[in-house]
Design a protein around this motif. Sequence first.
Motif, PDB file in Angstrom:
ATOM      1  N   UNK A   1       0.845  -1.191   0.000  1.00 26.57           N
ATOM      2  CA  UNK A   1       0.000   0.000   0.000  1.00 26.57           C
ATOM      3  C   UNK A   1       0.880   1.241   0.000  1.00 26.57           C
ATOM      4  N   UNK A   2       1.268   1.712  -1.159  1.00 27.83           N
ATOM      5  CA  UNK A   2       2.114   2.892  -1.284  1.00 27.83           C
ATOM      6  C   UNK A   2       1.198   4.111  -1.342  1.00 27.83           C
ATOM      7  N   UNK A   3       0.644   4.468  -0.188  1.00 28.37           N
ATOM      8  CA  UNK A   3      -0.379   5.508  -0.163  1.00 28.37           C
ATOM      9  C   UNK A   3       0.157   6.837  -0.675  1.00 28.37           C
ATOM     10  N   UNK A   4       1.364   7.201  -0.274  1.00 26.18           N
ATOM     11  CA  UNK A   4       1.899   8.496  -0.691  1.00 26.18           C
ATOM     12  C   UNK A   4       2.099   8.533  -2.205  1.00 26.18           C
ATOM     13  N   UNK A   5       2.730   7.495  -2.755  1.00 19.22           N
ATOM     14  CA  UNK A   5       2.992   7.468  -4.198  1.00 19.22           C
ATOM     15  C   UNK A   5       1.689   7.397  -4.978  1.00 19.22           C
ATOM     16  N   UNK A   6       0.700   6.692  -4.440  1.00 17.06           N
ATOM     17  CA  UNK A   6      -0.576   6.589  -5.146  1.00 17.06           C
ATOM     18  C   UNK A   6      -1.290   7.930  -5.250  1.00 17.06           C
ATOM     19  N   UNK A   7      -0.993   8.856  -4.338  1.00 17.84           N
ATOM     20  CA  UNK A   7      -1.636  10.171  -4.388  1.00 17.84           C
ATOM     21  C   UNK A   7      -0.945  11.124  -5.355  1.00 17.84           C
ATOM     22  N   UNK A   8       0.186  10.719  -5.872  1.00 19.03           N
ATOM     23  CA  UNK A   8       0.958  11.576  -6.771  1.00 19.03           C
ATOM     24  C   UNK A   8       0.490  11.367  -8.207  1.00 19.03           C
ATOM     25  N   UNK A   9       0.353  12.461  -8.928  1.00 25.00           N
ATOM     26  CA  UNK A   9      -0.040  12.403 -10.325  1.00 25.00           C
ATOM     27  C   UNK A   9       1.011  11.625 -11.133  1.00 25.00           C
ATOM     28  N   UNK A  10       0.597  10.728 -12.024  1.00 28.16           N
ATOM     29  CA  UNK A  10       1.564   9.973 -12.821  1.00 28.16           C
ATOM     30  C   UNK A  10       2.523  10.858 -13.611  1.00 28.16           C
ATOM     31  N   UNK A  11       2.054  12.004 -14.092  1.00 24.63           N
ATOM     32  CA  UNK A  11       2.950  12.921 -14.804  1.00 24.63           C
ATOM     33  C   UNK A  11       4.020  13.466 -13.871  1.00 24.63           C
ATOM     34  N   UNK A  12       3.671  13.683 -12.612  1.00 21.68           N
ATOM     35  CA  UNK A  12       4.660  14.138 -11.638  1.00 21.68           C
ATOM     36  C   UNK A  12       5.679  13.052 -11.337  1.00 21.68           C
ATOM     37  N   UNK A  13       5.243  11.819 -11.313  1.00 18.22           N
ATOM     38  CA  UNK A  13       6.183  10.712 -11.116  1.00 18.22           C
ATOM     39  C   UNK A  13       7.217  10.684 -12.237  1.00 18.22           C
ATOM     40  N   UNK A  14       6.753  10.924 -13.462  1.00 17.58           N
ATOM     41  CA  UNK A  14       7.678  10.981 -14.585  1.00 17.58           C
ATOM     42  C   UNK A  14       8.647  12.139 -14.422  1.00 17.58           C
ATOM     43  N   UNK A  15       8.154  13.295 -13.983  1.00 21.18           N
ATOM     44  CA  UNK A  15       9.023  14.442 -13.756  1.00 21.18           C
ATOM     45  C   UNK A  15      10.032  14.153 -12.642  1.00 21.18           C
ATOM     46  N   UNK A  16       9.582  13.505 -11.559  1.00 21.14           N
ATOM     47  CA  UNK A  16      10.484  13.183 -10.458  1.00 21.14           C
ATOM     48  C   UNK A  16      11.572  12.217 -10.913  1.00 21.14           C
ATOM     49  N   UNK A  17      11.215  11.245 -11.741  1.00 21.20           N
ATOM     50  CA  UNK A  17      12.213  10.314 -12.259  1.00 21.20           C
ATOM     51  C   UNK A  17      13.253  11.041 -13.105  1.00 21.20           C
ATOM     52  N   UNK A  18      12.822  12.014 -13.886  1.00 18.31           N
ATOM     53  CA  UNK A  18      13.758  12.791 -14.691  1.00 18.31           C
ATOM     54  C   UNK A  18      14.655  13.667 -13.817  1.00 18.31           C
TER      55      UNK A  18
END
Length: 266
Positions: free
Chosen positions: A15-32
Motif C-alpha cells: 500500500x504505497x499511499x503516498x505514491x498513489x496520491x501523486x499524479x503519474x505525470x509528476x512521477x515521470x518528472x520526479x524520475x527525470x
Amino acid sequence: MSTVDTADATASLPTLRFVDRVNPATRLAAAMVLTTPLLLTVDWVSAAIALAIQLVLFAIAGVTPGLLPRRTWPILVAAPLAGISMLLYGRPSGTVHWEFWLAKVTDGSIELAVAVTLRVLAIGLPAALLFLRVDPTDLADGLAQVWRLPARFVLGALAATRLVGLFVEDWRAMSLARRARGIGDHGAVRRAATMAFALLVLAIRRGSKLATAMEARGFGADTPRTWARPSTVGAPDAVLVVIAAAIAATAIAGAVWAGTFHPVWV
C-alpha cells in the motif's frame, strides 16, 4: 492474464499511499529530476549514495525485499551485465590484473564497472517502482492536462500502450497454432524469427486500422479537447519532486566532496 488475476496481483502489492496520491505525470518528472544529474557523472560514490537513500525510502514506502526482485528483475540482470562489459572492455588505467586478447582488467576498469553497475541500479530501480501501479489513462490525462502536451500525441501513445498487452496473447495464439500444425516443436531460433515477423505484420495492420478508426472519430482534430477525468497536482506532487531533487543533489555533493566526481564530457 485475466481480470481476476490482474486484480489479485494489484491487491498483493504494498500500500504505497503516498505514491498513489501523486499524479503519474509528476512521477515521470520526479524520475527525470532524479536520474538526469546521475547521468552527468560516472563515479561510484554518487551512485552508491543515491542507491542507498532510495533503498531506505523504498523500505519506508512498503516495498518488501520479496517484491523488489519480482518487479525489477530486468534491471537487476542488466546492471551486472553492464558492469561486466565495463570490467573487461573499459578504458584501461592503473595496474593490469588480467588480460586476454581485447579484454583487460585494470584498476580503472574495475572502478568503472562498479560505477556503471551502481548507476544502472540507481537510475532503473526508482523509475520501475514509481510506475509500479500506474494506469496508462491516468498518465495520459496528466501529460495532456498538466504538462499540456498535444492531445493527438498523447492519445496516440495511449492507444499504442493499450495494444502492447495484446502482443503476448498474439504470440501465444501463433505458438499454439503452429504446434497444432506440427511445425512448432523444432528449430527454436527459426521459429522465433518467423513468429516475430508475423507479429510485426499483425501489429502494423492493427495499428493502421486503429489509426483510421481514431481519425474517423475525431481524435486527430485540432480543436481543443475536453477530458472525462480531471488531472490535478497538489502537495504530494511537490514533495516527491523535492525528494528526487534532494537525492540527486546529495549524491552529486557527496561525489564532489569525496573527489570522485567525473563528468562524462571530460
